[in-house]
Write a protein that holds these residues in place. Structure first.
Motif: not given
Length: 312
Positions: A1-9, A71-81
């Motif tokens: 099951m994929a990790l929930d981005l919101l929960k990681m944040r 942290q790396a994933i969230l940084r990449a998501v923020d950069q993409a946005e």
């Protein structure tokens, strides 16, 4: 099951602040809901991520592993946005614009100047060519946009303007109030391009209708070279108004419109079909329409209604 981005944040914020209470306040999420999200994340991974202590939340060894990735994933998501929002405000990308050789010098500078000023991240390439070459370039998607002759372009092309044909001679050859019929023009010693060019085809058709022959003294490909030959006294030519407008206005060459009948050619904006244009292409298209409209008001050609409306 994929990790929930919101929960990681949520997890990353709790780990950063070391407190469910402070994280709840910063995130604007009720503390019970935040605790529920963390329990669900730990259950999904099958490990303890946070030790709840009276002094706050302490990240476990397993939690540190997740935190480094989160942290790396969230940084990449923020950069993409951020990059996506930046693209919407300042479009980027390559745009290839082809323009009929005779009017390319007139259109190129104002189009690239406005594009550079308004959209510096668009990489615009302008190429000139004859109508046949431009059609091929559009069909093979080498050009995103092409200003070319209606007689050669696809039926889906957008009409831009009608351009009156003028006889062009050296300085003083024609007076500003002179009248020249098509039949008279056919007898002039003319410098013309080869048979594949639109104006040459149009003139040969007129000659056939009138039972005349063209008086061709030189065949030269290229507007600049033809003008140089005219200045040197080697003959005259027939151009669209746009190609000789500036030369006529400053007295470098003389020009007179053809009459009885008045001859004109229609230029259009051609684009590839079944190939959605990018935001950058659409912005360059809008700039081009505006420039065409502005030059039409200055007298270079007669713009068609939809172009005048687009240029306002």
């Amino acid at each position: 099951m994929a990790l929930d981005l919101l929960k990681m944040r949520y997890f990353a914020k709790i780990a950063e602040l070391g407190s469910f209470t402070r994280a709840s306040s910063e995130l604007g999420v009720a503390q019970p809901a935040l605790s529920s999200h963390m329990r669900a994340l730990e259950a999904q991974l099958g490990v303890l991520l946070l030790n709840r202590t009276p002094r706050g939340a302490v990240v476990t060894e397993a939690g540190q592993t997740l935190l480094s990735h989160a942290q790396a994933i969230l940084r990449a998501v923020d950069q993409a946005e951020a990059a996506t929002k930046e693209q919407a405000k300042y479009p980027t990308g390559d745009v290839s614009l082809g323009i009929l050789s005779s009017i390319c010098p007139t259109l190129t500078v104002p189009v690239i100047e406005e594009c550079s000023a308004r959209f510096p991240k668009i990489r615009l390439t302008v190429s000139e060519g004859d109508s046949q070459a431009l059609r091929t370039a559009v069909e093979t998607r080498m050009h995103d946009l092409a200003v070319t002759l209606e007689s050669v372009a696809k039926s889906t092309a957008v009409p831009l303007f009608d351009e009156t044909l003028y006889a062009i001679g050296p300085q003083g050859r024609f007076s500003r109030d002179e009248v020249l019929t098509v039949e008279e023009a056919l007898g002039l010693p003319m410098i013309l391009p080869t048979r594949r060019h639109g104006i040459r085809i149009l003139l040969e058709r007129q000659a056939l209708m009138l039972g005349r022959e063209l008086n061709i003294v030189q065949e030269i490909e290229g507007v600049a070279s033809t003008k140089a030959a005219i200045r040197a006294g080697h003959g005259l030519t027939i151009f669209g108004r746009g190609a000789a407008y500036a030369d006529h206005e400053n007295g470098d060459l003389s020009a007179v419109p053809l009459s009885r009948p008045s001859l004109a050619r229609r230029l259009v904006l051609d684009m590839p079909v079944n190939h959605p244009p990018t935001r950058a292409v659409l912005e360059v298209r809008a700039i081009l329409l505006g420039v065409v409209s502005r030059l039409g008001l200055e007298g270079h050609w007669t713009c068609l209604p939809q172009v005048n409306a687009a240029g306002k």
